[in-house]
Design a protein around this motif. Structure first.
Motif, PDB file in Angstrom:
ATOM      1  N   ASP A 180     -11.333 -10.504  -9.896  1.00  0.00           N
ATOM      2  CA  ASP A 180     -11.415 -10.127 -11.241  1.00  0.00           C
ATOM      3  C   ASP A 180      -9.911  -9.695 -12.460  1.00  0.00           C
ATOM      4  N   ALA A 181      -9.001 -10.394 -12.143  1.00  0.00           N
ATOM      5  CA  ALA A 181      -7.108  -9.296 -11.985  1.00  0.00           C
ATOM      6  C   ALA A 181      -7.106  -9.197 -13.212  1.00  0.00           C
ATOM      7  N   ALA A 182      -8.204  -9.650 -14.021  1.00  0.00           N
ATOM      8  CA  ALA A 182      -7.934  -8.254 -15.662  1.00  0.00           C
ATOM      9  C   ALA A 182      -8.435  -7.298 -15.635  1.00  0.00           C
ATOM     10  N   LYS A 183      -9.631  -6.538 -14.964  1.00  0.00           N
ATOM     11  CA  LYS A 183      -9.703  -5.166 -14.531  1.00  0.00           C
ATOM     12  C   LYS A 183      -9.585  -4.463 -13.929  1.00  0.00           C
ATOM     13  N   MET A 184      -9.325  -5.041 -12.401  1.00  0.00           N
ATOM     14  CA  MET A 184      -7.509  -5.340 -11.724  1.00  0.00           C
ATOM     15  C   MET A 184      -7.053  -4.036 -13.030  1.00  0.00           C
ATOM     16  N   MET A 185      -6.307  -5.073 -12.768  1.00  0.00           N
ATOM     17  CA  MET A 185      -5.325  -4.631 -13.859  1.00  0.00           C
ATOM     18  C   MET A 185      -4.974  -3.595 -15.042  1.00  0.00           C
ATOM     19  N   MET A 229      -0.110 -12.994   5.199  1.00  0.00           N
ATOM     20  CA  MET A 229       0.134 -14.075   4.342  1.00  0.00           C
ATOM     21  C   MET A 229       0.712 -13.501   2.653  1.00  0.00           C
ATOM     22  N   PRO A 230       1.422 -14.088   1.813  1.00  0.00           N
ATOM     23  CA  PRO A 230       1.809 -12.809   0.577  1.00  0.00           C
ATOM     24  C   PRO A 230       0.812 -13.382  -0.085  1.00  0.00           C
ATOM     25  N   LEU A 231       0.164 -12.873  -0.857  1.00  0.00           N
ATOM     26  CA  LEU A 231      -1.231 -13.505  -2.439  1.00  0.00           C
ATOM     27  C   LEU A 231       0.449 -13.867  -3.179  1.00  0.00           C
ATOM     28  N   PRO A 232      -0.560 -15.214  -3.031  1.00  0.00           N
ATOM     29  CA  PRO A 232      -0.594 -16.059  -4.468  1.00  0.00           C
ATOM     30  C   PRO A 232      -0.041 -15.195  -5.994  1.00  0.00           C
ATOM     31  N   ASP A 233       0.666 -15.237  -6.387  1.00  0.00           N
ATOM     32  CA  ASP A 233       0.750 -15.016  -7.587  1.00  0.00           C
ATOM     33  C   ASP A 233       0.212 -14.535  -9.167  1.00  0.00           C
ATOM     34  N   SER A 234      -1.083 -14.814  -9.131  1.00  0.00           N
ATOM     35  CA  SER A 234      -1.795 -14.633  -9.976  1.00  0.00           C
ATOM     36  C   SER A 234      -2.880 -13.771  -8.960  1.00  0.00           C
ATOM     37  N   GLN A 235      -2.587 -12.957  -8.489  1.00  0.00           N
ATOM     38  CA  GLN A 235      -3.676 -12.086  -7.853  1.00  0.00           C
ATOM     39  C   GLN A 235      -2.966 -10.494  -7.517  1.00  0.00           C
ATOM     40  N   PHE A 236      -3.835  -9.970  -7.598  1.00  0.00           N
ATOM     41  CA  PHE A 236      -3.945  -8.825  -7.227  1.00  0.00           C
ATOM     42  C   PHE A 236      -4.834  -8.614  -6.454  1.00  0.00           C
ATOM     43  N   GLN A 237      -4.571  -7.315  -5.496  1.00  0.00           N
ATOM     44  CA  GLN A 237      -5.091  -6.030  -4.575  1.00  0.00           C
ATOM     45  C   GLN A 237      -5.150  -4.543  -4.787  1.00  0.00           C
ATOM     46  N   ALA A 238      -6.532  -4.119  -4.861  1.00  0.00           N
ATOM     47  CA  ALA A 238      -6.357  -3.049  -4.609  1.00  0.00           C
ATOM     48  C   ALA A 238      -7.532  -2.774  -4.088  1.00  0.00           C
ATOM     49  N   ALA A 239      -8.598  -1.551  -4.196  1.00  0.00           N
ATOM     50  CA  ALA A 239      -9.835  -1.445  -3.964  1.00  0.00           C
ATOM     51  C   ALA A 239      -9.637   0.038  -4.561  1.00  0.00           C
ATOM     52  N   PHE A 240     -10.554   0.497  -5.341  1.00  0.00           N
ATOM     53  CA  PHE A 240     -10.988   2.054  -6.584  1.00  0.00           C
ATOM     54  C   PHE A 240     -11.838   2.778  -5.742  1.00  0.00           C
ATOM     55  N   VAL A 241     -11.816   4.140  -6.399  1.00  0.00           N
ATOM     56  CA  VAL A 241     -12.976   4.915  -5.893  1.00  0.00           C
ATOM     57  C   VAL A 241     -13.292   6.024  -6.424  1.00  0.00           C
ATOM     58  N   ARG A 242     -14.043   6.236  -7.383  1.00  0.00           N
ATOM     59  CA  ARG A 242     -14.310   7.116  -8.274  1.00  0.00           C
ATOM     60  C   ARG A 242     -14.177   8.582  -8.231  1.00  0.00           C
ATOM     61  N   SER A 243     -13.772   9.601  -9.630  1.00  0.00           N
ATOM     62  CA  SER A 243     -13.680  10.767  -9.367  1.00  0.00           C
ATOM     63  C   SER A 243     -14.742  11.652  -8.280  1.00  0.00           C
ATOM     64  N   ILE A 244     -15.407  11.304  -8.709  1.00  0.00           N
ATOM     65  CA  ILE A 244     -16.968  11.952  -8.418  1.00  0.00           C
ATOM     66  C   ILE A 244     -17.159  11.545  -6.978  1.00  0.00           C
ATOM     67  N   PHE A 245     -16.823  10.760  -6.300  1.00  0.00           N
ATOM     68  CA  PHE A 245     -17.361  10.493  -4.859  1.00  0.00           C
ATOM     69  C   PHE A 245     -16.513  11.364  -3.703  1.00  0.00           C
ATOM     70  N   PHE A 246     -15.474  11.990  -4.123  1.00  0.00           N
ATOM     71  CA  PHE A 246     -14.529  12.320  -3.654  1.00  0.00           C
ATOM     72  C   PHE A 246     -14.736  14.245  -3.812  1.00  0.00           C
ATOM     73  N   GLN A 247     -15.566  14.127  -4.854  1.00  0.00           N
ATOM     74  CA  GLN A 247     -15.878  15.370  -5.817  1.00  0.00           C
ATOM     75  C   GLN A 247     -16.355  16.223  -4.080  1.00  0.00           C
ATOM     76  N   PRO A 248     -17.509  15.901  -3.671  1.00  0.00           N
ATOM     77  CA  PRO A 248     -17.785  16.776  -2.207  1.00  0.00           C
ATOM     78  C   PRO A 248     -16.826  17.748  -1.564  1.00  0.00           C
ATOM     79  N   PHE A 249     -15.126  16.478  -1.215  1.00  0.00           N
ATOM     80  CA  PHE A 249     -14.344  16.399  -0.303  1.00  0.00           C
ATOM     81  C   PHE A 249     -13.437  17.530  -0.982  1.00  0.00           C
TER      82      PHE A 249
END
Length: 346
Positions: A236-241, A1-21
Protein backbone atom coordinates in the motif's frame (compact mmCIF):
# COMPACT_ATOMS: atom_id res chain seq x y z
CA UNK A 1 17.26 -6.36 -7.30
CA UNK A 2 16.22 -2.68 -7.13
CA UNK A 3 12.59 -1.94 -6.44
CA UNK A 4 10.38 -0.82 -9.33
CA UNK A 5 9.85 2.94 -9.42
CA UNK A 6 6.28 2.49 -8.15
CA UNK A 7 7.19 0.77 -4.88
CA UNK A 8 8.37 1.74 -1.41
CA UNK A 9 9.93 -0.54 1.16
CA UNK A 10 9.64 -0.01 4.90
CA UNK A 11 8.23 -1.61 8.02
CA UNK A 12 6.69 0.16 10.99
CA UNK A 13 6.44 -0.50 14.71
CA UNK A 14 4.14 1.35 17.09
CA UNK A 15 5.59 3.41 19.89
CA UNK A 16 3.53 1.41 22.41
CA UNK A 17 5.12 -1.88 21.28
CA UNK A 18 8.60 -0.83 22.41
CA UNK A 19 7.24 0.95 25.49
CA UNK A 20 8.37 -1.95 27.77
CA UNK A 21 11.88 -1.67 26.28
CA UNK A 22 11.93 2.11 26.86
CA UNK A 23 10.76 1.79 30.47
CA UNK A 24 13.24 -0.97 31.27
CA UNK A 25 16.07 1.02 29.71
CA UNK A 26 15.35 3.97 31.98
CA UNK A 27 14.87 1.78 35.06
CA UNK A 28 18.08 -0.24 34.73
CA UNK A 29 20.46 2.13 32.91
CA UNK A 30 19.00 5.59 33.52
CA UNK A 31 18.88 6.14 29.75
CA UNK A 32 15.91 7.49 27.80
CA UNK A 33 15.53 7.30 24.05
CA UNK A 34 15.48 11.11 24.02
CA UNK A 35 19.11 10.87 25.20
CA UNK A 36 19.97 9.35 21.82
CA UNK A 37 17.93 11.69 19.66
CA UNK A 38 14.37 10.33 19.78
CA UNK A 39 11.85 13.18 20.28
CA UNK A 40 10.02 12.83 23.58
CA UNK A 41 6.70 13.69 21.94
CA UNK A 42 6.98 10.63 19.71
CA UNK A 43 7.05 8.39 22.78
CA UNK A 44 4.10 10.24 24.33
CA UNK A 45 1.81 9.29 21.41
CA UNK A 46 1.53 5.49 21.84
CA UNK A 47 -0.04 4.74 18.45
CA UNK A 48 2.68 6.57 16.50
CA UNK A 49 4.20 4.48 13.73
CA UNK A 50 8.01 4.47 13.76
CA UNK A 51 10.06 3.08 10.85
CA UNK A 52 11.54 -0.18 12.08
CA UNK A 53 14.88 0.80 10.56
CA UNK A 54 15.09 3.63 13.10
CA UNK A 55 14.38 1.29 16.03
CA UNK A 56 16.99 -1.12 14.65
CA UNK A 57 19.53 1.71 14.52
CA UNK A 58 18.73 2.88 18.06
CA UNK A 59 19.16 -0.63 19.49
CA UNK A 60 22.58 -0.81 17.83
CA UNK A 61 23.44 2.64 19.18
CA UNK A 62 22.47 1.59 22.71
CA UNK A 63 24.72 -1.47 22.49
CA UNK A 64 27.65 0.82 21.71
CA UNK A 65 26.66 3.35 24.39
CA UNK A 66 26.27 0.75 27.15
CA UNK A 67 29.24 -1.29 25.92
CA UNK A 68 27.55 -4.65 26.29
CA UNK A 69 25.99 -6.66 23.41
CA UNK A 70 23.83 -8.49 25.99
CA UNK A 71 22.53 -5.28 27.59
CA UNK A 72 18.92 -6.50 27.32
CA UNK A 73 19.70 -9.25 29.84
CA UNK A 74 19.72 -6.78 32.74
CA UNK A 75 16.36 -5.41 31.55
CA UNK A 76 14.80 -8.75 30.66
CA UNK A 77 12.28 -9.20 33.49
CA UNK A 78 10.66 -5.86 32.60
CA UNK A 79 10.41 -6.40 28.84
CA UNK A 80 6.94 -7.89 28.88
CA UNK A 81 3.45 -7.33 27.53
CA UNK A 82 2.14 -6.31 30.95
CA UNK A 83 4.35 -3.20 30.71
CA UNK A 84 2.37 -2.06 27.66
CA UNK A 85 -0.45 -0.63 29.76
CA UNK A 86 -3.99 -1.32 28.55
CA UNK A 87 -3.04 -3.05 25.32
CA UNK A 88 -0.65 -5.34 27.15
CA UNK A 89 -3.35 -6.32 29.60
CA UNK A 90 -5.63 -7.19 26.66
CA UNK A 91 -3.03 -9.67 25.37
CA UNK A 92 -2.72 -11.35 28.78
CA UNK A 93 -6.29 -11.27 30.13
CA UNK A 94 -7.43 -14.66 28.81
CA UNK A 95 -8.52 -17.82 30.66
CA UNK A 96 -5.53 -19.86 29.44
CA UNK A 97 -2.16 -19.53 27.76
CA UNK A 98 -3.38 -20.94 24.42
CA UNK A 99 -5.73 -17.98 23.95
CA UNK A 100 -3.03 -15.45 24.80
CA UNK A 101 -0.64 -17.28 22.44
CA UNK A 102 -3.12 -16.85 19.58
CA UNK A 103 -4.05 -13.31 20.60
CA UNK A 104 -0.42 -12.21 20.48
CA UNK A 105 0.15 -13.92 17.14
CA UNK A 106 -2.69 -12.10 15.39
CA UNK A 107 -2.88 -8.93 17.51
CA UNK A 108 0.70 -7.90 16.88
CA UNK A 109 -0.10 -7.38 13.19
CA UNK A 110 -1.51 -4.01 14.29
CA UNK A 111 1.63 -3.24 16.30
CA UNK A 112 4.36 -4.12 13.82
CA UNK A 113 4.39 -4.58 10.06
CA UNK A 114 6.90 -6.51 7.97
CA UNK A 115 7.15 -9.28 10.59
CA UNK A 116 5.26 -12.46 11.45
CA UNK A 117 4.44 -13.97 14.83
CA UNK A 118 3.31 -17.59 14.68
CA UNK A 119 3.62 -21.08 16.12
CA UNK A 120 5.36 -23.95 14.32
CA UNK A 121 4.24 -27.43 15.38
CA UNK A 122 6.85 -30.21 15.50
CA UNK A 123 5.45 -33.33 17.17
CA UNK A 124 4.67 -32.36 20.77
CA UNK A 125 6.74 -29.19 20.54
CA UNK A 126 5.50 -25.73 19.59
CA UNK A 127 8.12 -23.28 18.37
CA UNK A 128 6.91 -19.75 19.05
CA UNK A 129 8.40 -17.94 16.08
CA UNK A 130 9.22 -14.35 15.19
CA UNK A 131 10.36 -13.58 11.65
CA UNK A 132 11.49 -10.06 10.77
CA UNK A 133 13.18 -9.45 7.41
CA UNK A 134 13.66 -5.76 8.21
CA UNK A 135 16.10 -6.26 11.10
CA UNK A 136 19.78 -6.12 10.23
CA UNK A 137 23.31 -5.85 11.62
CA UNK A 138 23.78 -5.74 15.38
CA UNK A 139 20.21 -4.51 15.71
CA UNK A 140 19.03 -7.89 14.45
CA UNK A 141 20.45 -9.59 17.55
CA UNK A 142 18.82 -7.03 19.87
CA UNK A 143 15.47 -7.31 18.10
CA UNK A 144 15.63 -11.10 18.26
CA UNK A 145 16.38 -10.89 21.99
CA UNK A 146 13.54 -8.39 22.53
CA UNK A 147 10.94 -10.79 21.17
CA UNK A 148 12.41 -13.98 22.67
CA UNK A 149 12.32 -12.24 26.06
CA UNK A 150 8.71 -11.06 25.56
CA UNK A 151 7.64 -14.58 24.55
CA UNK A 152 9.41 -16.10 27.57
CA UNK A 153 7.96 -13.57 30.01
CA UNK A 154 4.48 -14.31 28.62
CA UNK A 155 5.00 -18.01 29.30
CA UNK A 156 6.17 -17.20 32.84
CA UNK A 157 3.13 -14.98 33.40
CA UNK A 158 1.02 -18.15 33.12
CA UNK A 159 3.49 -20.84 34.21
CA UNK A 160 5.31 -19.05 37.02
CA UNK A 161 8.68 -17.32 37.27
CA UNK A 162 10.65 -20.56 37.34
CA UNK A 163 9.39 -21.78 33.98
CA UNK A 164 12.00 -22.19 31.28
CA UNK A 165 11.52 -22.99 27.59
CA UNK A 166 13.02 -26.12 26.04
CA UNK A 167 15.29 -24.27 23.64
CA UNK A 168 15.74 -20.70 22.40
CA UNK A 169 16.92 -19.71 18.92
CA UNK A 170 18.36 -16.23 18.45
CA UNK A 171 19.29 -14.37 15.27
CA UNK A 172 22.76 -13.21 16.17
CA UNK A 173 26.20 -14.25 17.41
CA UNK A 174 26.86 -15.54 20.96
CA UNK A 175 27.10 -12.92 23.71
CA UNK A 176 26.51 -12.45 27.42
CA UNK A 177 28.98 -14.92 28.94
CA UNK A 178 26.18 -17.28 29.94
CA UNK A 179 23.87 -14.57 31.33
CA UNK A 180 21.26 -15.10 28.64
CA UNK A 181 21.32 -18.88 29.05
CA UNK A 182 20.73 -18.27 32.74
CA UNK A 183 17.77 -15.95 32.09
CA UNK A 184 16.07 -18.32 29.66
CA UNK A 185 17.07 -21.43 31.62
CA UNK A 186 17.66 -23.17 28.31
CA UNK A 187 20.26 -23.83 25.67
CA UNK A 188 20.53 -21.12 23.03
CA UNK A 189 21.02 -21.79 19.34
CA UNK A 190 22.85 -18.73 18.04
CA UNK A 191 22.89 -17.28 14.51
CA UNK A 192 19.48 -18.81 13.79
CA UNK A 193 17.56 -17.57 10.74
CA UNK A 194 14.44 -16.96 12.87
CA UNK A 195 13.72 -16.21 16.53
CA UNK A 196 12.11 -19.23 18.18
CA UNK A 197 11.14 -20.17 21.74
CA UNK A 198 10.43 -23.90 22.08
CA UNK A 199 7.79 -25.20 24.50
CA UNK A 200 5.94 -28.43 25.12
CA UNK A 201 2.48 -28.20 23.58
CA UNK A 202 0.88 -29.28 26.87
CA UNK A 203 1.72 -25.95 28.59
CA UNK A 204 -0.73 -24.12 26.32
CA UNK A 205 -3.52 -25.60 28.41
CA UNK A 206 -2.23 -23.85 31.54
CA UNK A 207 -4.85 -21.57 33.10
CA UNK A 208 -4.39 -17.94 34.03
CA UNK A 209 -3.96 -17.68 37.81
CA UNK A 210 -4.35 -13.90 37.86
CA UNK A 211 -7.80 -12.34 38.34
CA UNK A 212 -9.34 -10.84 35.21
CA UNK A 213 -12.73 -9.83 33.88
CA UNK A 214 -13.86 -11.29 30.56
CA UNK A 215 -16.25 -8.38 29.97
CA UNK A 216 -13.91 -5.60 31.14
CA UNK A 217 -13.69 -2.89 28.42
CA UNK A 218 -10.22 -2.05 27.09
CA UNK A 219 -11.10 1.66 27.03
CA UNK A 220 -9.48 2.73 23.78
CA UNK A 221 -10.81 6.04 22.51
CA UNK A 222 -12.25 6.18 18.99
CA UNK A 223 -9.09 7.96 17.86
CA UNK A 224 -6.80 5.35 19.45
CA UNK A 225 -8.79 2.48 17.95
CA UNK A 226 -8.65 4.10 14.53
CA UNK A 227 -4.87 4.48 14.84
CA UNK A 228 -4.42 0.93 16.18
CA UNK A 229 -6.19 -0.66 13.23
CA UNK A 230 -4.45 1.51 10.65
CA UNK A 231 -1.23 -0.39 9.90
CA UNK A 232 0.20 0.20 6.42
CA UNK A 233 1.30 -2.87 4.51
CA UNK A 234 4.23 -2.95 2.05
CA UNK A 235 1.93 -3.15 -1.00
CA UNK A 236 0.00 0.00 0.00
CA UNK A 237 2.21 2.79 -1.34
CA UNK A 238 -0.17 5.61 -0.36
CA UNK A 239 -0.37 4.58 3.30
CA UNK A 240 3.38 3.94 3.43
CA UNK A 241 4.09 7.46 2.20
CA UNK A 242 1.42 8.95 4.47
CA UNK A 243 2.87 7.35 7.60
CA UNK A 244 6.47 8.17 6.74
CA UNK A 245 5.60 11.85 6.31
CA UNK A 246 3.56 11.75 9.52
CA UNK A 247 6.58 10.29 11.33
CA UNK A 248 8.94 12.89 9.93
CA UNK A 249 6.96 15.75 11.50
CA UNK A 250 8.34 14.79 14.92
CA UNK A 251 11.70 16.02 13.65
CA UNK A 252 10.41 19.30 12.20
CA UNK A 253 8.47 20.22 9.10
CA UNK A 254 8.65 17.20 6.73
CA UNK A 255 11.37 17.37 4.11
CA UNK A 256 11.91 15.35 0.94
CA UNK A 257 15.45 14.41 1.97
CA UNK A 258 14.38 13.14 5.42
CA UNK A 259 11.63 10.93 3.98
CA UNK A 260 13.83 9.64 1.16
CA UNK A 261 16.49 8.64 3.69
CA UNK A 262 13.95 6.70 5.77
CA UNK A 263 12.93 4.72 2.68
CA UNK A 264 16.57 4.11 1.83
CA UNK A 265 16.19 6.09 -1.41
CA UNK A 266 17.91 9.04 -3.00
CA UNK A 267 16.03 12.29 -3.41
CA UNK A 268 15.66 11.60 -7.14
CA UNK A 269 14.40 8.02 -6.61
CA UNK A 270 11.71 9.22 -4.22
CA UNK A 271 10.61 11.93 -6.64
CA UNK A 272 10.29 9.34 -9.43
CA UNK A 273 8.11 7.12 -7.26
CA UNK A 274 5.90 10.05 -6.30
CA UNK A 275 5.61 11.06 -9.95
CA UNK A 276 4.45 7.52 -10.81
CA UNK A 277 1.37 8.08 -8.62
CA UNK A 278 0.83 11.65 -9.78
CA UNK A 279 1.81 13.05 -6.38
CA UNK A 280 3.99 15.97 -5.39
CA UNK A 281 5.77 15.91 -2.06
CA UNK A 282 4.38 19.29 -1.02
CA UNK A 283 0.76 18.36 -1.78
CA UNK A 284 0.82 15.03 0.03
CA UNK A 285 2.61 16.65 2.99
CA UNK A 286 -0.11 19.29 3.26
CA UNK A 287 -2.75 16.55 3.14
CA UNK A 288 -1.04 14.50 5.89
CA UNK A 289 -0.52 17.47 8.19
CA UNK A 290 -4.08 18.65 7.70
CA UNK A 291 -5.43 15.26 8.73
CA UNK A 292 -3.16 15.19 11.77
CA UNK A 293 -4.27 18.70 12.67
CA UNK A 294 -7.88 17.52 12.80
CA UNK A 295 -6.89 14.68 15.15
CA UNK A 296 -5.19 17.21 17.41
CA UNK A 297 -8.31 19.40 17.29
CA UNK A 298 -10.35 16.41 18.45
CA UNK A 299 -7.88 16.07 21.32
CA UNK A 300 -8.57 19.76 22.09
CA UNK A 301 -5.10 21.15 21.43
CA UNK A 302 -5.02 24.88 20.76
CA UNK A 303 -4.34 26.13 17.23
CA UNK A 304 -0.93 27.46 18.25
CA UNK A 305 -0.04 24.11 19.85
CA UNK A 306 -1.11 22.26 16.71
CA UNK A 307 1.00 24.50 14.48
CA UNK A 308 4.02 23.82 16.69
CA UNK A 309 3.43 20.05 16.81
CA UNK A 310 3.22 19.88 13.03
CA UNK A 311 6.48 21.76 12.49
CA UNK A 312 5.11 25.00 11.05
CA UNK A 313 7.19 28.13 11.65
CA UNK A 314 4.18 30.07 12.87
CA UNK A 315 0.39 29.92 13.21
CA UNK A 316 -0.13 31.99 10.07
CA UNK A 317 1.70 29.46 7.88
CA UNK A 318 -0.36 26.64 9.38
CA UNK A 319 -3.64 28.52 8.92
CA UNK A 320 -2.95 29.23 5.24
CA UNK A 321 -1.98 25.61 4.54
CA UNK A 322 -5.05 24.27 6.37
CA UNK A 323 -7.41 26.65 4.59
CA UNK A 324 -6.08 25.54 1.20
CA UNK A 325 -6.92 21.93 2.13
CA UNK A 326 -10.28 22.38 3.88
CA UNK A 327 -11.57 25.75 2.68
CA UNK A 328 -11.82 26.96 6.28
CA UNK A 329 -9.38 28.33 8.81
CA UNK A 330 -8.29 25.95 11.61
CA UNK A 331 -10.22 28.06 14.10
CA UNK A 332 -13.42 27.82 12.06
CA UNK A 333 -13.00 24.08 11.56
CA UNK A 334 -12.32 23.44 15.27
CA UNK A 335 -15.35 25.50 16.31
CA UNK A 336 -17.58 23.39 14.04
CA UNK A 337 -16.09 20.19 15.48
CA UNK A 338 -16.83 21.39 19.01
CA UNK A 339 -20.32 22.44 18.04
CA UNK A 340 -21.10 19.00 16.60
CA UNK A 341 -19.68 17.27 19.66
CA UNK A 342 -22.02 19.29 21.89
CA UNK A 343 -25.08 18.29 19.93
CA UNK A 344 -27.04 15.49 21.55
CA UNK A 345 -28.97 12.92 19.49
CA UNK A 346 -32.73 13.28 19.55
Amino acid sequence: MPLPDSQFQAAFVRSIFFQPFVRALDKHYGISLSDIGVPRKLLEEPMTLVPFSDLNQKMEQLEQLIGNPAYLCKMAKDISFDNMDKLGQWFLSTPELALTFRRINYGTSCLQSGATFHGELSGKIIKWTYDNHFSSGRGRLQDSLRMAIMFTNTLRYFMGGNYHPLTVELSGPPCGNGELEQFFGADIRWNAPLTRVWLDISVLEHENTFPFELSRPMMLTNLELDEFLNMPQPHDAAKMMYEMINYSRFYGYPSLDFVADKFGLSRQQLQRRLHHFGWSFSSITSYVLCNQAIKYMQADLSISEIAKELGYKNVQSFSKAFQRQRGQTPTQYKEKLQERSRQKPN
